[in-house]
Scaffold this active site. Structure first.
Site, PDB file in Angstrom:
ATOM      1  N   ASP A  82      45.181 -17.685  61.976  1.00  0.00           N
ATOM      2  CA  ASP A  82      43.930 -18.248  62.508  1.00  0.00           C
ATOM      3  C   ASP A  82      43.294 -19.156  61.445  1.00  0.00           C
ATOM      4  O   ASP A  82      43.253 -18.799  60.266  1.00  0.00           O
ATOM      5  CB  ASP A  82      42.996 -17.057  62.836  1.00  0.00           C
ATOM      6  N   HIS A  83      42.794 -20.315  61.856  1.00  0.00           N
ATOM      7  CA  HIS A  83      42.052 -21.218  60.957  1.00  0.00           C
ATOM      8  C   HIS A  83      42.739 -21.517  59.629  1.00  0.00           C
ATOM      9  O   HIS A  83      42.128 -21.357  58.557  1.00  0.00           O
ATOM     10  CB  HIS A  83      40.646 -20.655  60.664  1.00  0.00           C
ATOM     11  N   HIS A 178      31.193 -19.473  66.539  1.00  0.00           N
ATOM     12  CA  HIS A 178      31.687 -18.230  65.929  1.00  0.00           C
ATOM     13  C   HIS A 178      30.524 -17.317  65.542  1.00  0.00           C
ATOM     14  O   HIS A 178      29.486 -17.788  65.091  1.00  0.00           O
ATOM     15  CB  HIS A 178      32.478 -18.532  64.658  1.00  0.00           C
ATOM     16  N   GLY A 179      30.757 -16.014  65.679  1.00  0.00           N
ATOM     17  CA  GLY A 179      29.778 -15.041  65.185  1.00  0.00           C
ATOM     18  C   GLY A 179      28.797 -14.613  66.257  1.00  0.00           C
ATOM     19  O   GLY A 179      29.053 -14.782  67.452  1.00  0.00           O
ATOM     20  N   ASN A 230      39.752 -16.334  71.473  1.00  0.00           N
ATOM     21  CA  ASN A 230      39.693 -15.678  70.165  1.00  0.00           C
ATOM     22  C   ASN A 230      38.483 -14.757  70.092  1.00  0.00           C
ATOM     23  O   ASN A 230      37.357 -15.178  70.381  1.00  0.00           O
ATOM     24  CB  ASN A 230      39.532 -16.724  69.062  1.00  0.00           C
ATOM     25  N   VAL A 231      38.729 -13.523  69.670  1.00  0.00           N
ATOM     26  CA  VAL A 231      37.630 -12.559  69.570  1.00  0.00           C
ATOM     27  C   VAL A 231      37.722 -11.821  68.236  1.00  0.00           C
ATOM     28  O   VAL A 231      38.735 -11.185  67.936  1.00  0.00           O
ATOM     29  CB  VAL A 231      37.682 -11.524  70.725  1.00  0.00           C
ATOM     30  N   THR A 233      34.180 -11.024  66.115  1.00  0.00           N
ATOM     31  CA  THR A 233      32.899 -10.345  65.873  1.00  0.00           C
ATOM     32  C   THR A 233      32.704  -9.133  66.792  1.00  0.00           C
ATOM     33  O   THR A 233      32.305  -8.057  66.330  1.00  0.00           O
ATOM     34  CB  THR A 233      31.739 -11.342  66.074  1.00  0.00           C
TER      35      THR A 233
HETATM   36  P1  13P Z   1      34.055 -14.633  67.165  1.00  0.00           P
HETATM   37  O1  13P Z   1      33.929 -13.919  65.869  1.00  0.00           O
HETATM   38  O2  13P Z   1      32.795 -15.318  67.571  1.00  0.00           O
HETATM   39  O3  13P Z   1      34.624 -13.786  68.238  1.00  0.00           O
HETATM   40  O4  13P Z   1      35.096 -15.832  66.936  1.00  0.00           O
HETATM   41  C1  13P Z   1      36.413 -15.513  66.617  1.00  0.00           C
HETATM   42  C2  13P Z   1      37.241 -16.720  66.448  1.00  0.00           C
HETATM   43  O5  13P Z   1      37.054 -17.729  67.089  1.00  0.00           O
HETATM   44  C3  13P Z   1      38.349 -16.639  65.483  1.00  0.00           C
HETATM   45  O6  13P Z   1      39.027 -17.836  65.355  1.00  0.00           O
END
Ligand code: 13P
Length: 294
Positions: A82-83, A178-179, A230-231, A233
């Site tokens: 991821d990222h 995000h978050g 994507n989840v 948080t």
């Molecule tokens: P959240 O933490 O908002 O669920 O986002 C996760 C995310 O996009 C990871 O790439």
């Protein structure tokens, strides 16, 4: 079994459903996520970001665990970086056998994003690994980025981006962040923009910042072309709350019981989420199929 992320998303794209991609930083989360996917007969994506790997989920420790659990699973499981923000992160993903890497150059200029993404696509495709990139920028809820129209993905740029990079799936910005959103806030998502992007691109689309979106938004996002959500948080919060609740009930609860409570809570959360985004019962050996082979 461990599979390429592209194989999961191409079918999700063809059949119009969403697959959950869960940031999984320890054995409890990995096991809960894969167990939930098995119970729901759903494909699933396990992912980790470079910061998470540096801070806690060291790839040399956690990737062998993920691979063993994935290969023992009854459903397809992909492992996504991821990222990936730089070449070093991408190399780590390729070296450890992630089955997709994300190059995130979304805060750079359009041309620079294309150049970096193209380079990563060339590298990863030589290794048989697919690539996710991001156009527009999904920012941080804590910075109020869900309200910033200039961060949203431009439709005509998206078509050019995919043509020039050869990327396998694309993360798009249409109002999520995000978050954690402010208490009680539900993001207002630009579904018209999303539908236009899908019409132009036809490849699997990714929604970052899945946490706190609300069920209606999630269902509409999938209906308008999102195939990977994507989840992070929400999953961490669910695990933490399960531990806190146990301690509230019994302050002498030991650490093992706390880990078990967190794992069970994540398992239930992921099962429910899979139900909302439509990937349940997508991986079944139906009786009809079995009959053909008998
Ligand atoms: P959240 O933490 O908002 O669920 O986002 C996760 C995310 O996009 C990871 O790439």
């Amino acid at each position: 079994m461990l599979v390429s992320m592209k194989s999961i998303l191409d079918v999700a794209n063809r059949d119009n459903y969403g697959v959950m991609a869960v940031n999984s930083i320890n054995i409890e989360i990995v096991r809960a996520v894969i167990r939930a996917a098995e119970e729901m007969k759903s494909p699933i994506i396990v992912q980790i970001g470079p910061g998470q790997m540096r801070a806690h989920a060291h790839p040399e420790d956690i990737v062998p665990v993920i691979k063993r659990l994935a290969n023992g699973a009854e459903v397809p499981v992909a492992l996504n970086l991821d990222h990936g923000g730089d070449l070093k992160a991408i190399q780590t993903g390729l070296k450890y056998g992630f089955t997709n890497v994300m190059i995130d150059a979304s805060s750079l200029s359009f041309e620079e994003n294309i150049a970096r993404t193209r380079m990563v696509v060339d590298l990863a495709h030589q290794c048989g690994i697919s690539v996710e990139a991001e156009l527009g920028h999904v920012g941080q809820a804590a910075e109020g980025d869900y309200d910033k129209n200039d961060l949203l993905t431009d439709v005509s740029q998206a078509a050019e981006f995919v043509r020039r990079t050869g990327v396998d799936c694309l993360a798009v910005a249409f109002g999520t962040a995000h978050g954690r959103y402010p208490k009680g806030y539900v993001p207002k998502l630009d579904f018209e923009r999303l539908a236009e992007i899908k019409k132009e691109l036809k490849i699997p689309l990714v929604m970052h910042g899945g946490s706190g979106s609300g069920e209606e938004n999630l269902r509409k996002a999938v209906a308008n072309g999102i195939n990977k959500i994507n989840v992070c948080t929400d999953v961490f919060q669910v695990a933490k709350e399960a531990m806190l609740n146990l301690l509230k009930k019994n302050e002498n609860a030991d650490y093992l019981a706390m880990c078990q409570a967190a794992e069970q809570a994540v398992f239930e959360f992921v099962k429910n989420y899979i139900g909302m985004i439509g990937s349940g019962n997508r991986y079944i050996f139906s009786e009809q199929v079995q009959a053909i082979y008998e």
